[in-house]
Structures are given as C-alpha cells and as structure tokens.
Design an enzyme around this catalytic site. Structure first.
Site, PDB file in Angstrom:
ATOM      1  N   GLU A 138      46.306  47.329  36.003  1.00 31.15           N
ATOM      2  CA  GLU A 138      45.713  48.152  37.588  1.00 31.15           C
ATOM      3  C   GLU A 138      47.130  48.429  39.068  1.00 31.15           C
ATOM      4  OE1 GLU A 138      41.578  47.408  38.839  1.00 31.15           O
ATOM      5  OE2 GLU A 138      41.393  48.202  36.580  1.00 31.15           O
ATOM      6  N   ASN A 186      47.410  47.087  31.887  1.00 32.19           N
ATOM      7  CA  ASN A 186      45.975  46.708  31.678  1.00 32.19           C
ATOM      8  C   ASN A 186      45.590  47.610  32.546  1.00 32.19           C
ATOM      9  OD1 ASN A 186      43.447  46.384  29.683  1.00 32.19           O
ATOM     10  ND2 ASN A 186      42.712  45.673  32.258  1.00 32.19           N
ATOM     11  N   HIS A 220      37.351  53.437  30.984  1.00 31.57           N
ATOM     12  CA  HIS A 220      36.397  54.220  31.720  1.00 31.57           C
ATOM     13  C   HIS A 220      36.086  55.375  32.320  1.00 31.57           C
ATOM     14  CE1 HIS A 220      35.257  49.601  32.498  1.00 31.57           C
ATOM     15  NE2 HIS A 220      36.630  49.030  32.579  1.00 31.57           N
ATOM     16  N   GLU A 244      38.114  47.917  27.997  1.00 30.91           N
ATOM     17  CA  GLU A 244      36.319  47.773  29.223  1.00 30.91           C
ATOM     18  C   GLU A 244      35.960  48.867  28.635  1.00 30.91           C
ATOM     19  OE1 GLU A 244      38.158  46.779  32.589  1.00 30.91           O
ATOM     20  OE2 GLU A 244      39.639  45.600  33.335  1.00 30.91           O
ATOM     21  N   ASP A 303      33.352  51.660  28.610  1.00 28.98           N
ATOM     22  CA  ASP A 303      32.080  52.365  28.830  1.00 28.98           C
ATOM     23  C   ASP A 303      31.972  54.032  29.231  1.00 28.98           C
ATOM     24  OD1 ASP A 303      33.362  51.737  31.800  1.00 28.98           O
ATOM     25  OD2 ASP A 303      31.827  50.230  31.965  1.00 28.98           O
TER      26      ASP A 303
HETATM   27  O1  9MR Z   1      33.074  44.400  36.041  1.00 29.34           O
HETATM   28  C1  9MR Z   1      33.517  43.398  36.478  1.00 29.34           C
HETATM   29  C2  9MR Z   1      32.395  43.460  38.067  1.00 29.34           C
HETATM   30  O2  9MR Z   1      31.927  42.691  37.660  1.00 29.34           O
HETATM   31  C3  9MR Z   1      33.022  42.777  39.451  1.00 29.34           C
HETATM   32  O3  9MR Z   1      32.452  43.078  40.501  1.00 29.34           O
HETATM   33  C4  9MR Z   1      34.646  43.802  39.613  1.00 29.34           C
HETATM   34  C5  9MR Z   1      34.755  43.787  40.899  1.00 29.34           C
HETATM   35  O4  9MR Z   1      36.113  44.225  41.133  1.00 29.34           O
HETATM   36  O5  9MR Z   1      35.325  43.843  38.630  1.00 29.34           O
HETATM   37  C6  9MR Z   1      34.362  44.313  38.002  1.00 29.34           C
HETATM   38  O6  9MR Z   1      35.418  44.925  36.122  1.00 29.34           O
HETATM   39  C7  9MR Z   1      36.701  45.141  36.465  1.00 29.34           C
HETATM   40  C8  9MR Z   1      37.816  44.231  36.040  1.00 29.34           C
HETATM   41  O7  9MR Z   1      38.150  43.682  35.707  1.00 29.34           O
HETATM   42  C9  9MR Z   1      39.334  45.641  35.867  1.00 29.34           C
HETATM   43  N1  9MR Z   1      38.965  46.885  35.252  1.00 29.34           N
HETATM   44  C10 9MR Z   1      37.800  47.296  35.720  1.00 29.34           C
HETATM   45  C11 9MR Z   1      37.018  46.526  36.169  1.00 29.34           C
HETATM   46  C12 9MR Z   1      35.965  47.497  36.644  1.00 29.34           C
HETATM   47  O8  9MR Z   1      35.074  47.393  37.599  1.00 29.34           O
END
Ligand code: 9MR
Length: 419
Positions: free
Chosen positions: A149, A190, A226, A256, A258
């Site tokens: 990111e 990513n 997402h 990832e 969804d």
């Molecule tokens: O799913 C993850 C969530 O449990 C955490 O609180 C969050 C914190 O930033 O991160 C989420 O996962 C992220 C992933 O690591 C990177 N891409 C976005 C995902 C959704 O926020």
C-alpha cells in the site's frame, strides 16, 4: 474428439465433491486460499474445520500475525507467537503460506513511524526487521508481500515514514533486502483499488518499473480486491488490468478478495449480484496467463474486517456467519468448474494425444496459462510447457517437461509449474 457423454459422466462426481481449491487447481490456478483470523483458530471449531479442508483452501495467510506491530513491537524484540499460528497451520495441513507483510505504513509501531531517521539508520532498521522475520519464516513462505500500500487512491505517493526518508527509493531498497533473506519466496508488491485501472493502477505500474530499473527483484503484484457489490469491474476489464502487469514480466494474484454490500441486509438480488461479481474476479484470473491464485480475506461473514471499517456495510465473503455457503460460493465454484472441465480452447490449451485418458482432459485447463500444443492426430511427441504452465501434480497427465530455460518445480502435491 471427446464425446460429450464421457465428459458429462466425469463432470458429475466433480460437481458433487469438489471444493474451491481443488477446482481452482484443475482449472489451472495454483491455489484458492483464505486469510486466517488468528483469534478464531481453535476457539471456533466450525471455523477451524472448514479452514483445514484442503480441498477448499490450498493456501492461507495470516490476517494480522506477521505484521510489524506483531513481530517487532519494540526495537530489537521479535515475537512470532501470532505469526506462527498461521505458519504452523499451513505446515500441519499442507497448505501454501502467503506471508504478509513487511514494509507498510500501517500496523507499524510508533518507534518506527515516529522515529527520527536518516536514510542509513532507517535502512538498517528495515534490514534488521527483514533479516529476523524473513529468517524466522524462511522456507515456509510461498509469497512475501514485501511492500504494502505505497499509493494513495488518487495515485499520489502515500506519505509514510518510508517515503519521507527515502522518496521512492524505499521500494527497490525493500525488495533488494528481502531477496537477501529469502531467495525462494516470490516477492510481491500488494495494494488495493488497483482493479479500477485508474491513476492508482498507473502508479503501481510505475512501481514495478522503478523496482526493475533499480536492478531489484520483484516477482508479483497482489491485487487485494476489496470491492463493492455492483461496482466491481467486468471480467474483461479486470483481465485487461491484470495484463498490464503480466506484460511487465511479473505474475499477479488476487490477495485479499472480499466484495461488500454497501447496506444490510442484502436483498436476494444483491446476493446474486455479489455472486456474479465474485465470478468475474475469479474468471479474470483464469483468463490471464500469469494470474496464479485467489485468496479471500477470511471466508466467513462471521470474521471480516469490513463492518468495523465501513459502517453499515458487510457480508462481503463466501460463507455466511453461520458457515453456510452463499450464492457467491456457488458462482465461484461454477466458474472454476467450467474452466476445469470445459472444451479445450484451440489457441491456448495443451491438447493431449489421442491415447490420453479422459482424466487428462479434465485435468487440463482451458485457461490461458497452458500454451504448448499437439494435435490429437499427431504421433505423440513430448510437448513442453512454457513459463507458468502446469507440468505435474496429482491427477496431472499433461506435459511434464518445460521449455528452456524453465524447469518443472513442485509447488504442492497437486501442482508443479514451469518456472
Ligand atoms: O483484516 C485486517 C484487520 O483485522 C486489521 O484490523 C486491519 C488493520 O489495518 O488490517 C486488516 O487487513 C488489511 C491488510 O493487512 C492489508 N490490506 C487491507 C486489509 C483490510 O484493512
């Protein structure tokens, strides 16, 4: 030619018993996977049982356990209890492990994000982090998300401690360091919202070019996926976007996935739309040579990051909160089954010699990654797969040789690939 009745007879047991990973592999992908919510493992037996079904999920990734705040919360103090939950689970079940993530602005302890750094002191911090964390997981990670990111949604560079200290140099620096500590894992950039093929996607293309121009290694780009029900791009547009990256010589994956409903409860027509959106995403991966797999970001609506981030939105996954398969699951299984069992496409598929059994036809894929050809009437020669083509695995009766300079590498019991 192959009689439809024989194919139909073969299709029946597949349709009844096959699950998503099994179908994905038959369709030519390397895996279908899911993120693992660490707290749910063992505390929720239904969650754990489905997660361990390797016909359903051939790959897992820790939702949070390998992030910097979990692995090095204080400088020089490394802890792997959370990250090991998923790594041990992958080992126990025989699943591929995606590893996530290293250089990232978020879930980054304040000793890093608020520190006062020079280029060399911050590079030493990245080096030490990767040396320890990648060293700990060495030999276990199929992919590593090295940088996560780096771009804002409008395509500008994200303002992180890394960007402030290095400018864009932190991108190749991170990949070069990562390669030192794990020469086997595929190294990924990513990010999310790359799927829309706009300014952010252009910048991600630039990232691949920056890394390569600096002589640093990069193997793949992860499309997080997402997405939003009803606003997901078409299968053709998604494939076009993926191809912008494979054209640069890197592989791609949905990492990832969804697809959230903007408001709940979702109507039945919204659930059908969600199913179509999932099918389009998975279908686009099947359509693109070099798209290796699809990972959902948790698989059940019971455990999803979405509702706590997007107020009122949710139900973004493929099982509902009671672990019932949703329309989205069925749509994905249909698109995979069609690719796994459909008639070979003349320009892109390995056509087995006439003597080959029908199981070969089913194991062969219609997707774009298989390119070696032989006609059914020719004397059987030994066909060779090109880069990324399947060359072995349980049930595989297609070519087992790779065109030079690629060699056939065992990725898992079901899939060997020319790499
Ligand atoms: O799913 C993850 C969530 O449990 C955490 O609180 C969050 C914190 O930033 O991160 C989420 O996962 C992220 C992933 O690591 C990177 N891409 C976005 C995902 C959704 O926020």
């Amino acid at each position: 030619m192959y009689a439809k009745t024989f194919l139909a007879a073969l299709l029946a047991p597949i349709a009844v018993t096959a699950q998503l990973h099994e179908l994905a592999v038959r369709a030519g992908l390397e895996y279908f996977g899911t993120a693992l919510r660490e707290g749910a493992l063992n505390s929720d037996s239904q969650f754990t049982a489905i997660l361990r079904d390797t016909r359903e999920f051939g790959q897992i990734v820790p939702e949070n356990g390998q992030k910097w705040e979990s692995t090095q919360p204080q400088r020089g103090q490394f802890t792997y209890a959370q990250g090991d939950i998923t790594a041990n689970e992958a080992k126990r079940n025989g699943q591929l492990l995606r590893c996530h993530t290293l250089t990232w602005h978020s879930q980054l302890p304040s000793w890093v994000s608020s520190g006062s750094w020079t280029r060399s002191s911050l590079e030493a911090v990245i080096d030490s982090h990767m040396s320890n964390v990648m060293g700990h997981y060495k030999g276990q990670c199929y992919h590593w998300d090295v940088v996560n990111e780096a771009i804002n949604d409008d395509g500008t560079w994200r303002d992180s401690v890394f960007y402030r200290v290095f400018g864009t140099d932190y991108l190749p620096i991170s990949f070069k360091i990562a390669k030192k500590y794990d020469t086997q894992a595929k190294l990924y950039y990513n990010d999310y919202n790359l799927e829309y093929n706009q300014a952010k996607t252009n910048r991600a293309v630039e990232i691949v070019n920056i890394i390569k121009a600096a002589g640093a290694p990069i193997d793949g780009v992860g499309f997080q996926g997402h997405l939003i029900v009803g606003s997901t791009p078409s299968r053709a547009n998604l494939a076009t976007t993926l191809r912008r990256f494979t054209a640069l010589g890197v592989e791609v994956a949905y990492t990832e996935l969804d697809i959230r409903h903007s408001s709940l409860p979702a109507s039945s027509s919204a659930q059908v739309t969600q199913g179509n959106d999932f099918a389009n995403v998975v279908g686009s991966c099947l359509d693109v040579k070099g798209c290796v797999g699809v990972t959902v970001w948790s698989y059940t609506d019971k455990y999803s990051w979405v509702p706590s981030t997007f107020n009122g939105a949710g139900d973004a996954l493929i099982y509902d909160s009671q672990f019932r398969k949703k329309a989205a699951w069925t749509s994905i299984s249909s698109v995979l089954a069609a690719a796994a069992t459909g008639a070979p496409a003349s320009s892109s598929v390995v056509i087995p010699p006439a003597s080959t059994t029908f199981s070969t036809v089913v194991a062969s894929s219609t997707r774009a990654s298989s390119t070696a050809q032989a006609t059914p009437t020719q004397a059987p020669t030994e066909p060779e797969q090109t880069r990324w083509g399947q060359c072995g695995g349980n049930g595989w009766a297609g070519p087992t040789k790779c065109q030079s300079p690629y060699t056939c590498q065992v990725l898992n019991p079901w899939y060997s690939q020319c790499l």
